[in-house]
Design a protein around this motif. Structure first.
Motif, mmCIF file in Angstrom:
data_model
loop_
_atom_site.group_PDB
_atom_site.id
_atom_site.type_symbol
_atom_site.label_atom_id
_atom_site.label_comp_id
_atom_site.label_asym_id
_atom_site.label_seq_id
_atom_site.Cartn_x
_atom_site.Cartn_y
_atom_site.Cartn_z
ATOM 1 N N SER A 186 0.250 4.460 -0.168
ATOM 2 C CA SER A 186 -0.119 5.636 0.638
ATOM 3 C C SER A 186 0.248 5.456 2.103
ATOM 4 O O SER A 186 0.599 6.413 2.781
ATOM 5 C CB SER A 186 -1.599 5.972 0.473
ATOM 6 O OG SER A 186 -2.388 4.812 0.630
ATOM 7 N N THR A 187 0.194 4.227 2.590
ATOM 8 C CA THR A 187 0.546 3.997 3.993
ATOM 9 C C THR A 187 1.953 3.409 4.139
ATOM 10 O O THR A 187 2.454 3.258 5.249
ATOM 11 C CB THR A 187 -0.452 3.019 4.645
ATOM 12 O OG1 THR A 187 -0.469 1.801 3.888
ATOM 13 C CG2 THR A 187 -1.854 3.599 4.661
ATOM 14 N N ASN B 4 0.859 -1.177 0.000
ATOM 15 C CA ASN B 4 0.000 0.000 0.000
ATOM 16 C C ASN B 4 0.899 1.232 0.000
ATOM 17 O O ASN B 4 1.544 1.540 1.010
ATOM 18 C CB ASN B 4 -0.912 -0.023 1.241
ATOM 19 C CG ASN B 4 -1.944 1.084 1.215
ATOM 20 O OD1 ASN B 4 -1.672 2.178 0.750
ATOM 21 N ND2 ASN B 4 -3.133 0.789 1.736
HETATM 22 C C1 LIG Z 1 -4.121 1.817 1.812
HETATM 23 O O1 LIG Z 1 -4.382 2.009 3.170
HETATM 24 C C2 LIG Z 1 -5.330 3.034 3.430
HETATM 25 C C3 LIG Z 1 -5.389 3.246 4.916
HETATM 26 O O2 LIG Z 1 -5.602 2.021 5.600
HETATM 27 C C4 LIG Z 1 -6.666 2.662 2.815
HETATM 28 O O3 LIG Z 1 -7.607 3.691 3.021
HETATM 29 C C5 LIG Z 1 -6.475 2.435 1.313
HETATM 30 O O4 LIG Z 1 -7.679 1.968 0.746
HETATM 31 C C6 LIG Z 1 -5.370 1.430 1.050
HETATM 32 N N1 LIG Z 1 -5.118 1.382 -0.376
HETATM 33 C C7 LIG Z 1 -5.102 0.252 -1.059
HETATM 34 C C8 LIG Z 1 -4.798 0.358 -2.496
HETATM 35 O O5 LIG Z 1 -5.333 -0.819 -0.534
#
Ligand SMILES: *[C@@H]1O[C@H](CO)[C@@H](O)[C@H](O)[C@H]1NC(C)=O
Length: 254
Positions: free
Chosen positions: A104-105, A102
């Protein structure tokens, strides 16, 4: 002593990757780096480094399924496969961890590995060198007669608490002396590689996720392969392909 030395040299040469094989590995990395999603502002184009190659080859010769503890400030990805070594598949396999990462995190799905992927697409890593070896027995793996692939990277990726690259319009933040080619920051011809931009890294490597390896790809790889039901013919084919050149080389040299 000289004949023995020649023999060893010939064998060693025959086990190493060919220019064509090196190109497959390098192009694979650059292809995945140019296609990252979200796009990267600062993704450097990788080049092949012969010192990293010699370092990786020397370690591959040891047939150990664990990271090189002497690797210092070098990233490292490992891969093992039988009965043949498919280099395109190896890089694809590392990059496939993208689905667990992921961005973003900057986290990996629990229980999965993402470190191979983040090293492949680590923006500041601009040098790669790999070596391979056919191992009758790999220390740490049960399967016999496998190929071991070792790739080392500089500067190393997977720095603690850092994302692999900066998200934004492709090439919008290429370091000085680099031009955008195919969404990658490529060194300008003639000016050589810039040196200063790569000296500010946090030297703390994230060991756990960092230079990642896992025995898991091995059984998967085996399952994915079109293995003959008997097993032996495929193995013999892989062996003879690599043994034959060395036999010819040895007889020529001696
Ligand atoms: C990544 O993590 C965030 C926070 O938990 C979440 O909102 C988001 O949907 C995730 N992105 C993916 C591509 O899984």
């Amino acid at each position: 002593l000289p004949p023995v030395f020649l023999l060893l040299t010939a064998l060693e040469l025959s086990w190493s990757l060919s220019d064509e094989e090196k190109k497959i590995i390098l192009d694979g990395h650059n292809q995945y780096r140019s296609q990252v999603s979200p796009p990267a502002m600062d993704m450097l184009k990788m080049t092949w480094d012969t010192e990293l190659e010699a370092f990786a080859q020397a370690y591959a010769e040891k047939c150990i399924w664990d990271h090189n503890k002497e690797r210092g400030r070098r990233g490292e990805n490992l891969f093992a496969m039988a009965p043949i070594l498919d280099l395109e598949f190896a890089v694809e396999d590392w990059n496939a961890e993208e689905k667990y990462y992921n961005f973003s995190t900057a986290t990996c799905v629990p229980g999965q590995m993402c470190g191979h992927y983040t090293q492949v697409v680590w923006a500041s890593t601009h040098q790669i060198g790999c070596g391979s070896k056919f191992c009758e027995k790999i220390d740490g793996l049960d399967t016999e007669d496998m190929y071991l692939l070792v790739c080392n990277y500089y500067p190393p990726g997977n720095m603690k608490g850092r994302k692999p690259y900066r998200e934004g319009p492709s090439c919008s933040q290429c370091p000085q002396g680099r031009v955008c080619v195919n969404s990658l920051c490529e060194a300008e011809v003639g000016t050589g590689e810039p040196v200063s931009p790569f000296t500010t890294e946090d030297p703390t490597l994230l060991e756990s996720m960092g230079t990642a390896f896992s025995p898991k790809p091995v059984p998967e790889t085996n399952k994915d392969m079109d293995q003959p039901t008997a097993g032996a013919p495929g193995t013999c084919l892989g062996l003879s392909l690599f043994l034959l050149p060395s036999v010819i080389l040895v007889s020529l040299l001696l």
